[in-house]
Structures are given as C-alpha cells and as structure tokens.
Design a protein around this motif. Structure first.
Motif, short mmCIF file in Angstrom:
data_model
loop_
_atom_site.label_atom_id
_atom_site.label_comp_id
_atom_site.label_asym_id
_atom_site.label_seq_id
_atom_site.Cartn_x
_atom_site.Cartn_y
_atom_site.Cartn_z
N GLU A 147 36.11 58.60 34.94
CA GLU A 147 35.57 57.67 36.72
C GLU A 147 35.94 58.45 38.14
O GLU A 147 35.12 59.08 38.79
N ALA A 181 34.99 57.55 50.55
CA ALA A 181 34.81 58.40 49.79
C ALA A 181 34.15 58.00 48.18
O ALA A 181 33.10 57.50 47.47
N ILE A 182 35.50 58.23 48.18
CA ILE A 182 35.31 58.79 46.18
C ILE A 182 35.21 57.40 45.81
O ILE A 182 35.16 57.00 44.99
N SER A 225 33.38 54.50 46.71
CA SER A 225 32.22 54.79 47.39
C SER A 225 30.94 55.17 46.02
O SER A 225 29.83 54.03 45.88
N GLN A 226 32.27 55.69 45.60
CA GLN A 226 30.96 56.12 44.05
C GLN A 226 31.77 55.00 42.47
O GLN A 226 30.88 55.03 42.17
N LEU A 227 32.38 54.23 42.69
CA LEU A 227 33.46 53.62 42.17
C LEU A 227 33.46 51.88 42.16
O LEU A 227 32.95 51.00 41.20
N LYS A 263 32.47 64.70 42.36
CA LYS A 263 30.65 65.35 43.15
C LYS A 263 31.60 64.84 44.74
O LYS A 263 30.93 65.39 45.56
N ILE A 264 32.67 65.05 45.16
CA ILE A 264 32.10 64.52 46.78
C ILE A 264 33.51 65.36 47.15
O ILE A 264 34.11 65.81 46.85
N LYS A 275 35.52 62.64 38.06
CA LYS A 275 34.42 62.38 38.06
C LYS A 275 33.83 62.17 39.29
O LYS A 275 32.65 62.96 40.18
N ALA A 276 33.71 60.94 40.18
CA ALA A 276 33.73 60.71 41.79
C ALA A 276 34.49 62.27 42.64
O ALA A 276 33.65 62.46 43.75
N LEU A 305 25.95 57.74 52.39
CA LEU A 305 26.56 56.68 51.29
C LEU A 305 26.51 55.35 51.94
O LEU A 305 27.10 54.82 52.64
#
Length: 213
Positions: A23, A92-93, A95-97, A30-31, A26-27, A123
């Motif tokens: 995870e 930002a990372i 925020s994905q989790l 994406k960022i 993946k983050a 975000l």
C-alpha cells in the motif's frame, strides 16, 4: 510527468532500500514527487536523494519517506498528525493511506505552498496549519499516528501525550549536527515502547513560528 521507466526505477529503488509494504509503494507510485520539487532540482525528483526546498529546508529522500510511512503502519481509519510539512510530499503520501491528515509547519510560506499543491491534486483530506509543531495540535488530539520530519533531542513530550493508546509515532531523535536515529514509539496502557529503526539525518525541530512570510 515521469516516464514509465522512471517510475519503475523509482519503485525498484524503494524496494531495494526496504520499502516493501504494497500500500505504501502504491501511494508513492501515485503521488508524483516531481510536483513537490522546484526549479533546478526538478530534474532530480526521481532520484533517491534529499533535495533543497524553500526556507532552508529539504524534501526527504523517497526511501526515508517510504520507510517512515511503512513503520507507522497506517490504516484507512487513522487520523494522522505530521510535524514538518515542508514541501508537502510526505503528507500527500499519508493522505492516500489515512482517513485524515493534519500537517503543521513553522514556515507560513511552506504551509501555503503545500496547501496550493494539495488543492491542485484534489487531496481534500489534508489540513495544513502554520504553527509550532513541537506542541502538536491538542485541539485535534488524540492521534492514531504521528510522524515527525525534523529531529528532536528526545521525542517531544506534548506529541507523546497526543498519541492515542495503541498509537504509533515515528520520529528522528538526536543532535541536529550528528547522526540521528529513527525511532518508532508505540503508546501502551502503561507507557511507551521504543524501537530503533535506522540511522538518519534530518533538519532540527525548531520551536516557534518562523519570521518568514
């Protein structure tokens, strides 16, 4: 935008440095780190190196961002506090989790820039606060996770107090001009458990708001 080859090399470098959590990877895929690096250093955004940003601060090397995020073991329902917004890349990372991220920086200029970047990226679960991060955000506490991206001589007491029981804080500890240790602190019913993760080098955690605008 990075090429497919750059992204592949970026993720390979993260894995080779010990970032294995699917995870988190993946983050970080994406960022786009390039959006958080300005000017002459933009071409180096996908290298595993720290780079200078405004106000005499740095954007941490991606592998350290990944290892800190991995150590925090963030779940989708977590409320997370980050101390030291900097470029905004780490937040930002996160925020994905996480469900919600609060990030504090003593430099208003950095806080404003990060807020603009988050808006551009859509975000919406990040709140940016200019302020003295060493005191945390007592009004929003307790937090499930706390990440500190500047080195303190000891884990700051106010931050430890704002950690939920069962919560985790990841913080670099040590003198600012010496090698520091990245520490994982877990709050238990009876106190705090400390685990040393690795040697790092971060800018110092400074109290008070900066005078820059």
């Amino acid at each position: 935008m990075p090429s497919a080859e750059q992204i592949m090399q970026f993720v390979f470098a993260l894995r080779s440095k010990g970032v294995r959590d699917a995870e988190v990877l993946k983050a970080m895929e994406k960022i786009d780190r390039g959006l958080f690096v300005d000017g002459v250093f933009a071409s180096r955004a996908y290298e595993d190196v720290p780079l200078p940003i405004a106000c005499g601060q740095t954007i941490s090397q991606p592998s350290i961002v990944g290892l800190m995020t991995q150590a925090a073991q963030i779940s989708p329902r977590d409320h997370v506090l980050e101390v030291g917004t900097g470029s905004g890349y780490q937040a930002a990372i996160l925020s994905q989790l996480a469900r919600r991220v609060w990030t504090v920086d003593r430099h208003r200029k950095l806080a404003r820039r990060a807020e603009d970047r988050f808006a551009e990226l859509g975000l919406t679960n990040i709140t940016v606060m200019p302020g003295d991060g060493s005191f945390g955000l007592p009004d929003q506490a307790p937090f499930d996770r706390i990440l500190v991206t500047a080195a303190a001589e000891d884990p700051p007491g106010p931050l430890l107090a704002q950690l939920r029981i069962g919560g985790i804080m990841v913080v670099p500890v040590g003198q600012s001009d010496a090698v520091q240790s990245l520490i994982k602190v877990t709050r238990t019913e009876t106190g705090y458990d400390y685990e040393e993760l690795r040697s790092v080098r971060f800018v110092p955690l400074v109290e008070g708001l900066a005078t820059d605008r």
